[in-house]
Design an enzyme around this catalytic site. Sequence first.
Site, mmCIF file in Angstrom:
data_model
loop_
_atom_site.group_PDB
_atom_site.id
_atom_site.type_symbol
_atom_site.label_atom_id
_atom_site.label_comp_id
_atom_site.label_asym_id
_atom_site.label_seq_id
_atom_site.Cartn_x
_atom_site.Cartn_y
_atom_site.Cartn_z
ATOM 1 N N HIS A 156 -10.535 -6.315 -1.580
ATOM 2 C CA HIS A 156 -11.550 -6.158 -0.533
ATOM 3 C C HIS A 156 -12.746 -5.467 -1.198
ATOM 4 O O HIS A 156 -12.671 -4.284 -1.544
ATOM 5 C CB HIS A 156 -11.027 -5.285 0.615
ATOM 6 C CG HIS A 156 -9.892 -5.903 1.368
ATOM 7 N ND1 HIS A 156 -10.067 -6.988 2.207
ATOM 8 C CD2 HIS A 156 -8.567 -5.620 1.402
ATOM 9 C CE1 HIS A 156 -8.901 -7.322 2.737
ATOM 10 N NE2 HIS A 156 -7.973 -6.509 2.266
ATOM 11 N N ASP A 175 -12.226 -10.400 0.052
ATOM 12 C CA ASP A 175 -13.447 -10.625 0.820
ATOM 13 C C ASP A 175 -14.530 -9.755 0.205
ATOM 14 O O ASP A 175 -14.240 -8.783 -0.493
ATOM 15 C CB ASP A 175 -13.295 -10.404 2.341
ATOM 16 C CG ASP A 175 -12.566 -9.140 2.739
ATOM 17 O OD1 ASP A 175 -12.607 -8.162 1.973
ATOM 18 O OD2 ASP A 175 -11.972 -9.113 3.831
ATOM 19 N N GLU A 229 0.800 -1.247 0.000
ATOM 20 C CA GLU A 229 0.000 0.000 0.000
ATOM 21 C C GLU A 229 0.823 1.282 0.000
ATOM 22 O O GLU A 229 0.627 2.154 0.847
ATOM 23 C CB GLU A 229 -0.941 -0.003 1.216
ATOM 24 C CG GLU A 229 -1.945 -1.130 1.190
ATOM 25 C CD GLU A 229 -2.874 -1.115 2.413
ATOM 26 O OE1 GLU A 229 -2.621 -0.368 3.362
ATOM 27 O OE2 GLU A 229 -3.857 -1.873 2.399
ATOM 28 N N ASN A 249 2.178 -5.164 -3.245
ATOM 29 C CA ASN A 249 0.785 -5.459 -2.916
ATOM 30 C C ASN A 249 -0.015 -4.171 -2.738
ATOM 31 O O ASN A 249 0.434 -3.259 -2.050
ATOM 32 C CB ASN A 249 0.745 -6.271 -1.606
ATOM 33 C CG ASN A 249 -0.590 -6.907 -1.328
ATOM 34 O OD1 ASN A 249 -1.169 -7.568 -2.200
ATOM 35 N ND2 ASN A 249 -1.098 -6.754 -0.111
ATOM 36 N N GLU A 260 -6.166 -10.632 -0.952
ATOM 37 C CA GLU A 260 -6.907 -10.416 0.308
ATOM 38 C C GLU A 260 -8.413 -10.366 0.068
ATOM 39 O O GLU A 260 -9.131 -9.562 0.659
ATOM 40 C CB GLU A 260 -6.459 -9.098 0.970
ATOM 41 C CG GLU A 260 -4.961 -9.011 1.170
ATOM 42 C CD GLU A 260 -4.511 -7.786 1.969
ATOM 43 O OE1 GLU A 260 -5.377 -7.091 2.529
ATOM 44 O OE2 GLU A 260 -3.296 -7.556 2.019
HETATM 45 C C1 XIL Z 1 -5.743 -6.196 8.700
HETATM 46 C C2 XIL Z 1 -5.934 -7.419 9.591
HETATM 47 O O1 XIL Z 1 -6.847 -8.277 8.989
HETATM 48 C C3 XIL Z 1 -6.406 -7.029 10.965
HETATM 49 O O2 XIL Z 1 -6.383 -8.170 11.816
HETATM 50 C C4 XIL Z 1 -5.531 -5.922 11.543
HETATM 51 O O3 XIL Z 1 -6.070 -5.487 12.753
HETATM 52 C C5 XIL Z 1 -5.435 -4.770 10.581
HETATM 53 O O4 XIL Z 1 -4.943 -5.232 9.330
HETATM 54 N N1 XIL Z 1 -4.841 -4.472 3.946
HETATM 55 C C6 XIL Z 1 -3.764 -5.239 4.350
HETATM 56 C C7 XIL Z 1 -3.870 -6.107 5.534
HETATM 57 O O5 XIL Z 1 -2.744 -5.277 3.636
HETATM 58 O O6 XIL Z 1 -2.655 -6.266 6.208
HETATM 59 C C8 XIL Z 1 -4.940 -5.613 6.500
HETATM 60 O O7 XIL Z 1 -5.107 -6.601 7.509
HETATM 61 C C9 XIL Z 1 -6.248 -5.365 5.764
HETATM 62 C C10 XIL Z 1 -6.055 -4.313 4.697
#
Ligand code: XIL
Length: 358
Positions: free
Chosen positions: A240, A271, A153, A203, A269
């Site tokens: 996400h 969801d 990020e 990423n 990631e």
């Molecule tokens: C999130 C985790 O899922 C949580 O448990 C933590 O509190 C905060 O981070 N992008 C990312 C991940 O790259 O590392 C993040 O994960 C979600 C967003």
Amino acid sequence: MKWRSIVLVLAAAVFCLGLGAGAPEQSLREAAQASGMLIGAAVRPAQLSEAAYASTLAREFNMVEPEDALKWEVVHPEPQTFDFSQADQIVDFASRHGMKVRGHTLVWHRQNPKWLTEGKYTSSELAKILEKHIKTVAAHYRGKIFAWDVVNEASDELHPGQLRSTIWRDQPGIVLAANGYAYMERCFRWAHEADPEALLFYNEGAETEVVNAKSDAIYAMVRDFRQRGVPIDGVGLQMHISNLHADVASISANIKRFTALGVQVHITEMDVSLAVDANGNASPEDLQRQADIYRQIAAACLAYRGCTAIQTWGFTDKYSWIGSHSKHTQGAALLFDRNYRAKPACGALRNELESGRR
Ligand code: XIL
């Protein structure tokens, strides 16, 4: 509609669990294996001792990624202390079950320890600290972690196409901030020195999945790195998804252009968060729409040989960051419900993996 939804929910639960009468249906893992894909989940070590968590994970996935256990605040809690105990549990689990491990993440602006963020280090001190961190962590997992999110990020959310202001880039930054992407180049080179075999990824989340100014800038960086021999092997698209909205055509075009550069794409990631009631339940209609989004994203990935992994951020709605992140207005974002029953999304994804054999 309701009756049809119920039938589909039951069918999906049976299929993904492999409990069908007669010939057992395949697990996600078996379907992914047959199509040469990695199917992964982010995991939390504390849950590995829960029997249903561990058995579902091992049966349905062939890849894991520590959700938080490799972030600085966990793995590097004091300047001279590295604590691998949490991530090691995940790596051990993976090795016992023949799963690959993705590493997340060596360089980020969040979940960093106070000693680092409040340490008032100079640029050259910070560069030494980061080099030591990357090399120590990557070397510890040499041969065990096959792919790393080296930088996570780095794009600025408010100014698309620009880099975010972070401790690593310009506060004070490890190289002159005016050099743009040079700080990331150093990170990729350090990681490569520590583990020359590991695949190194950049990423990104929040709207880099589609073609836009943000992903254009990342695309230009990756192309430049490849042309100059900076060791980058892949791009992670977090995925996400909220509001049941995904511009799949644009996501597909983005996967196409990145893989055409010769780098891999991993969905890292995924969801799909849904509106939930006070009990955390989503409507059957939304669960069907969610299934369709999982199916479409899987199809977009399967269409390009260079898109080699689909990973979800957790796998059971029992443990998902979406709840606390949305103050519990959203949830039900993953493939399995809180009782480890497969949701419609699981069956849809499995069917797509089966039909997308390549
Ligand atoms: C999130 C985790 O899922 C949580 O448990 C933590 O509190 C905060 O981070 N992008 C990312 C991940 O790259 O590392 C993040 O994960 C979600 C967003």
